[in-house]
Design a protein around this motif. Structure first.
Motif, PDB file in Angstrom:
ATOM      1  N   UNK A  21       0.804  -1.217   0.000  1.00  0.00           N
ATOM      2  CA  UNK A  21       0.000   0.000   0.000  1.00  0.00           C
ATOM      3  C   UNK A  21       0.835   1.262   0.000  1.00  0.00           C
ATOM      4  N   UNK A  22       2.137   1.115  -0.143  1.00  0.00           N
ATOM      5  CA  UNK A  22       3.015   2.273  -0.114  1.00  0.00           C
ATOM      6  C   UNK A  22       3.371   2.763  -1.500  1.00  0.00           C
ATOM      7  N   UNK A  23       4.449   3.541  -1.543  1.00  0.00           N
ATOM      8  CA  UNK A  23       4.925   4.084  -2.808  1.00  0.00           C
ATOM      9  C   UNK A  23       6.419   3.916  -2.925  1.00  0.00           C
ATOM     10  N   UNK A  24       6.976   4.478  -3.987  1.00  0.00           N
ATOM     11  CA  UNK A  24       8.404   4.405  -4.239  1.00  0.00           C
ATOM     12  C   UNK A  24       8.955   5.827  -4.307  1.00  0.00           C
ATOM     13  N   UNK A  25      10.059   6.062  -3.600  1.00  0.00           N
ATOM     14  CA  UNK A  25      10.678   7.378  -3.591  1.00  0.00           C
ATOM     15  C   UNK A  25      12.166   7.203  -3.854  1.00  0.00           C
ATOM     16  N   UNK A  26      12.502   7.049  -5.103  1.00  0.00           N
ATOM     17  CA  UNK A  26      13.885   6.836  -5.524  1.00  0.00           C
ATOM     18  C   UNK A  26      14.154   7.793  -6.676  1.00  0.00           C
ATOM     19  N   UNK A  27      15.046   8.735  -6.478  1.00  0.00           N
ATOM     20  CA  UNK A  27      15.257   9.776  -7.481  1.00  0.00           C
ATOM     21  C   UNK A  27      15.628   9.198  -8.833  1.00  0.00           C
ATOM     22  N   UNK A  28      16.432   8.151  -8.839  1.00  0.00           N
ATOM     23  CA  UNK A  28      16.865   7.557 -10.100  1.00  0.00           C
ATOM     24  C   UNK A  28      15.909   6.485 -10.600  1.00  0.00           C
ATOM     25  N   UNK A  29      14.806   6.285  -9.906  1.00  0.00           N
ATOM     26  CA  UNK A  29      13.790   5.369 -10.390  1.00  0.00           C
ATOM     27  C   UNK A  29      14.020   3.935  -9.965  1.00  0.00           C
ATOM     28  N   UNK A  55      17.067   9.594 -16.450  1.00  0.00           N
ATOM     29  CA  UNK A  55      17.586   8.227 -16.419  1.00  0.00           C
ATOM     30  C   UNK A  55      16.768   7.394 -17.398  1.00  0.00           C
ATOM     31  N   UNK A  56      17.385   6.940 -18.459  1.00  0.00           N
ATOM     32  CA  UNK A  56      16.658   6.187 -19.483  1.00  0.00           C
ATOM     33  C   UNK A  56      16.651   4.684 -19.257  1.00  0.00           C
ATOM     34  N   UNK A  57      17.215   4.227 -18.138  1.00  0.00           N
ATOM     35  CA  UNK A  57      17.283   2.785 -17.896  1.00  0.00           C
ATOM     36  C   UNK A  57      16.287   2.330 -16.847  1.00  0.00           C
ATOM     37  N   UNK A  58      15.819   3.225 -15.980  1.00  0.00           N
ATOM     38  CA  UNK A  58      14.883   2.827 -14.934  1.00  0.00           C
ATOM     39  C   UNK A  58      13.455   2.906 -15.454  1.00  0.00           C
ATOM     40  N   UNK A  59      12.548   2.383 -14.648  1.00  0.00           N
ATOM     41  CA  UNK A  59      11.145   2.530 -14.964  1.00  0.00           C
ATOM     42  C   UNK A  59      10.525   1.366 -15.702  1.00  0.00           C
ATOM     43  N   UNK A  60      11.119   0.181 -15.608  1.00  0.00           N
ATOM     44  CA  UNK A  60      10.552  -1.002 -16.254  1.00  0.00           C
ATOM     45  C   UNK A  60       9.836  -1.873 -15.234  1.00  0.00           C
ATOM     46  N   UNK A  61       8.576  -2.170 -15.511  1.00  0.00           N
ATOM     47  CA  UNK A  61       7.803  -3.117 -14.706  1.00  0.00           C
ATOM     48  C   UNK A  61       7.652  -4.380 -15.543  1.00  0.00           C
ATOM     49  N   UNK A  62       8.173  -5.485 -15.029  1.00  0.00           N
ATOM     50  CA  UNK A  62       8.146  -6.749 -15.763  1.00  0.00           C
ATOM     51  C   UNK A  62       7.369  -7.780 -14.943  1.00  0.00           C
ATOM     52  N   UNK A  63       6.351  -8.366 -15.575  1.00  0.00           N
ATOM     53  CA  UNK A  63       5.566  -9.407 -14.905  1.00  0.00           C
ATOM     54  C   UNK A  63       6.004 -10.734 -15.513  1.00  0.00           C
ATOM     55  N   UNK A  64       6.899 -11.397 -14.823  1.00  0.00           N
ATOM     56  CA  UNK A  64       7.485 -12.627 -15.343  1.00  0.00           C
ATOM     57  C   UNK A  64       6.596 -13.827 -15.074  1.00  0.00           C
ATOM     58  N   UNK A  65       5.903 -13.783 -13.944  1.00  0.00           N
ATOM     59  CA  UNK A  65       5.054 -14.914 -13.556  1.00  0.00           C
ATOM     60  C   UNK A  65       4.013 -14.415 -12.569  1.00  0.00           C
ATOM     61  N   UNK A  66       2.887 -15.132 -12.465  1.00  0.00           N
ATOM     62  CA  UNK A  66       1.848 -14.727 -11.539  1.00  0.00           C
ATOM     63  C   UNK A  66       1.122 -13.481 -12.009  1.00  0.00           C
ATOM     64  N   UNK A  67       0.537 -12.758 -11.039  1.00  0.00           N
ATOM     65  CA  UNK A  67      -0.306 -11.607 -11.357  1.00  0.00           C
ATOM     66  C   UNK A  67       0.157 -10.366 -10.609  1.00  0.00           C
ATOM     67  N   UNK A  68       0.227  -9.271 -11.325  1.00  0.00           N
ATOM     68  CA  UNK A  68       0.395  -7.955 -10.718  1.00  0.00           C
ATOM     69  C   UNK A  68      -0.940  -7.244 -10.854  1.00  0.00           C
ATOM     70  N   UNK A  69      -1.568  -6.917  -9.733  1.00  0.00           N
ATOM     71  CA  UNK A  69      -2.904  -6.320  -9.742  1.00  0.00           C
ATOM     72  C   UNK A  69      -2.842  -4.889  -9.232  1.00  0.00           C
ATOM     73  N   UNK A  70      -3.602  -4.010  -9.885  1.00  0.00           N
ATOM     74  CA  UNK A  70      -3.724  -2.623  -9.452  1.00  0.00           C
ATOM     75  C   UNK A  70      -5.071  -2.434  -8.793  1.00  0.00           C
ATOM     76  N   UNK A  71      -5.073  -1.753  -7.634  1.00  0.00           N
ATOM     77  CA  UNK A  71      -6.316  -1.507  -6.911  1.00  0.00           C
ATOM     78  C   UNK A  71      -6.318  -0.063  -6.426  1.00  0.00           C
TER      79      UNK A  71
END
Length: 244
Positions: A21-29, A55-71
């Motif tokens: 239920x939190x967030x991400x706070x990383x300047x470089x992503x 930063x052109x390398x950060x910011x990738x969300x990869x779903x390799x297996x299972x489920x990533x759900x947004x609520x």
């Protein structure tokens, strides 16, 4: 949060269902990879996944297996890439916040300042609207990849679209070509573009870009789409044959 290098999270190795239920706070992503057979539900304000620095390398969300759900109001609008692999599922059915660029037709993952690319050969569950950035089955040169939408897909939104479908094709009209599979209804809400990557050339005939179980809504708007065909002569036109 960390203000140094980008951070990579790999979540799900215990194969359990969890909620963050939190967030991400990383300047470089960050880069977020979902593994394991369980479901990871995100239901907070996730912050800026791609970071606040150049930063052109950060910011990738990869779903390799299972489920990533947004609520709730959790969204992935700040991710540069969302990759859904063959055994992965992105579930947007529980996303309830007002979607950016939405016309009210369903859930959406909207654009980022850097055009977002959503693709792979997995499954998206829940009504999904894509009106900014790139939609790319396979995402890379995976021959014959199908990105499946379990429910409805809306392409564009009236007067606000800036999106394209990127498709890899081979010389064969029937095998080895990327496509979108919509198991509900495909709606063409506005104009867009199809950009073709050639894997060994193309043949004369019809290539399937998308198939819809139900009749396509507003298919006439395809006449305003652009096909980026490269330096291969006149670009083909888009048409509807049955439900594809």
């Amino acid at each position: 949060g960390n203000t140094g290098r980008e951070v990579t999270y790999e979540i799900g190795n215990l194969n359990t269902n969890t909620t963050y239920s939190g967030g991400f706070s990383v300047a470089n992503g960050i880069n977020l990879t979902k593994v394991g057979t369980g479901t990871l539900t995100l239901d907070g304000n996730l912050g800026t996944i791609a970071g606040t620095t150049n930063n052109n390398t950060a910011g990738t969300v990869r779903i390799r297996n299972g489920t990533l759900a947004l609520a709730g109001n959790a969204d992935l609008t700040t991710a540069q890439n969302i990759i859904i692999e063959a055994t992965g599922t992105l579930n947007v059915a529980g996303y309830t916040a007002n979607p950016i660029y939405s016309t009210g037709a369903g859930n959406t993952l909207a654009a980022t300042p850097i055009p977002q690319t959503v693709g792979g050969n997995g499954t998206i569950v829940g009504n999904y609207q894509h009106d900014e950035g790139n939609l790319r089955p396979g995402l890379t040169a995976n021959i014959g990849a199908t990105l499946t939408f379990a429910n409805n897909l809306v392409l564009g939104s009236a007067g606000a679209s800036n999106m394209q479908i990127i498709q890899d094709i081979t010389p064969s009209l029937t095998t080895g070509n990327d496509k979108l599979q919509v198991n509900g209804t495909l709606t063409i809400a506005d104009f867009g573009a199809v950009t073709v990557n050639f894997l060994g050339g193309a043949s004369t005939g019809d290539y399937v870009i998308a198939e819809s179980v139900n009749p396509i809504v507003d298919a006439a708007k395809l006449s305003g789409w652009t096909v980026n065909w490269g330096a291969r002569g006149a670009s083909p036109t888009l048409s509807v044959d049955g439900t594809s």
